[in-house]
Design an enzyme around this catalytic site. Structure first.
Site, PDB file in Angstrom:
ATOM      1  N   THR A 198       7.661   2.737  -6.935  1.00  0.00           N
ATOM      2  CA  THR A 198       7.306   1.334  -7.158  1.00  0.00           C
ATOM      3  C   THR A 198       6.147   1.293  -8.138  1.00  0.00           C
ATOM      4  O   THR A 198       5.211   2.076  -8.016  1.00  0.00           O
ATOM      5  CB  THR A 198       6.879   0.641  -5.848  1.00  0.00           C
TER       6      THR A 198
ATOM      7  N   HIS B  48      -2.227  -0.520   4.335  1.00  0.00           N
ATOM      8  CA  HIS B  48      -1.114  -0.659   3.388  1.00  0.00           C
ATOM      9  C   HIS B  48      -0.099   0.404   3.784  1.00  0.00           C
ATOM     10  O   HIS B  48      -0.088   1.516   3.268  1.00  0.00           O
ATOM     11  CB  HIS B  48      -1.596  -0.447   1.957  1.00  0.00           C
TER      12      HIS B  48
END
Length: 317
Positions: free
Chosen positions: A233, A179
């Site tokens: 985020t 990721h």
């Protein structure tokens, strides 16, 4: 003891991600009990009050309170959202040293409670910290899951849906690997409905191929763009965490791209990395090995090697 005998989720870290995740759980009616733990106890208390004031609008009854590590004893799932946040200009891997020390303390405190459930890790760098959680907990690797590339895959499906003017639910495509900066799209197994995406763009020429590459770059770099604009985020990943939680608590056997431990599949061992896996109440039932082309294999091995290099430094100090 549990208040109502239902599914208990303990959320460690009541920051943007943790609070957004609780909001998603509450609005989707996924958990019966939600416990908030935060180093800033006042924040956890305030959030619990705020969430409780909205219970009348929730789709099902839910008990929410601020708690401590003793509440982990009866938890089905502990979700770790705590840790240092990614700042503008930082990569996710820059956060390793700060967060491994934090995680050792958190995981050891959870295990000291007598916890026997599953861990779900959201904090970045998520693949490294999921590995750390597994190491520090002593649990079987199938009971420790990271959010992996679940959000990257969701971004990918959204952008491809926009490009082809179809619902993202009908886009079947995966982002795998770290990721982070070395993640990769599996174009060889990407479909709109039953049509291979590569076949759909074949007749459209080189510009369409460039469009696909731009879509992937926008997926890979989305976090940097959002952080630059608003500092962090949290909504997208919160919904992704809620999706994994539902698969666990409802025993769905759902295939999701999470950070899972590899022990030979994809030609890799002793690393947590984003791959499709079957998720149920026992954690990771199995990892799904996608058939990759040679370029995808090479990129996946590079991604795994990047993570292993960080792990080697982090766990030999």
């Amino acid at each position: 003891m549990k208040n109502n005998g239902g599914a208990r989720v303990v959320v460690i870290g009541a920051g943007f991600v943790g609070a957004s995740y609780v909001f998603a759980l509450m609005n989707q009616g996924i958990a019966d009990e939600i416990v908030l733990i935060d180093a800033n106890e006042s924040k956890a208390i305030g959030d619990a009050m705020d969430f409780n004031h909205g219970k009348v609008f929730a789709p099902k009854p839910v008990d929410i309170w601020h708690g401590d590590y003793d509440d982990c004893r009866d938890a089905d799932l502990v979700v770790i959202c705590a840790g240092a946040n990614q700042k503008p200009g930082e990569t996710r891997l820059d956060l390793v040293d700060k967060n491994i020390a934090i995680f050792r303390s958190i995981v050891e405190s959870v295990m000291a409670s007598g916890f026997q459930g599953l861990f779900l890790v959201a904090t970045n760098p998520v693949d490294i910290l999921t590995y750390a959680t597994w190491k520090f907990s002593g649990l079987p690797h199938e009971r420790v899951i990271g959010s992996g590339t679940i959000l990257d895959t969701a971004r990918f499906r959204f952008l491809l849906g926009e490009y082809f003017s179809v619902a993202p639910q009908n886009v079947h495509a995966y982002i795998i690997g770290e990721h982070g900066d070395t993640e990769l799209p599996v174009w060889s197994q990407a479909y709109i409905g039953v049509m291979p995406i590569r076949k759909l763009v074949e007749s459209k020429g080189e510009e369409a191929q460039k469009d696909l590459e731009r879509i992937f770059v926008n997926v890979r770099d989305a976090a940097y763009q959002i952080i630059e604009k608003k500092g962090a985020t949290y909504y997208g990943i919160a919904m992704g965490l809620a999706r994994v939680t539902r698969a666990i608590l409802h025993n769905e056997n759902a295939i999701l791209t999470v950070s899972a431990y590899l022990d030979g599949l994809y030609g890799e061992r002793d690393v947590y990395i984003g791959v499709p896996a079957v998720i149920n109440r026992n954690g990771i039932r199995e990892v799904i090995e996608i058939e990759l082309n040679d370029d995808e294999k090479n990129r996946f091995h590079h991604s795994a090697a990047t993570l292993k290099s960080v792990l080697a430094r982090a766990f030999t100090r």
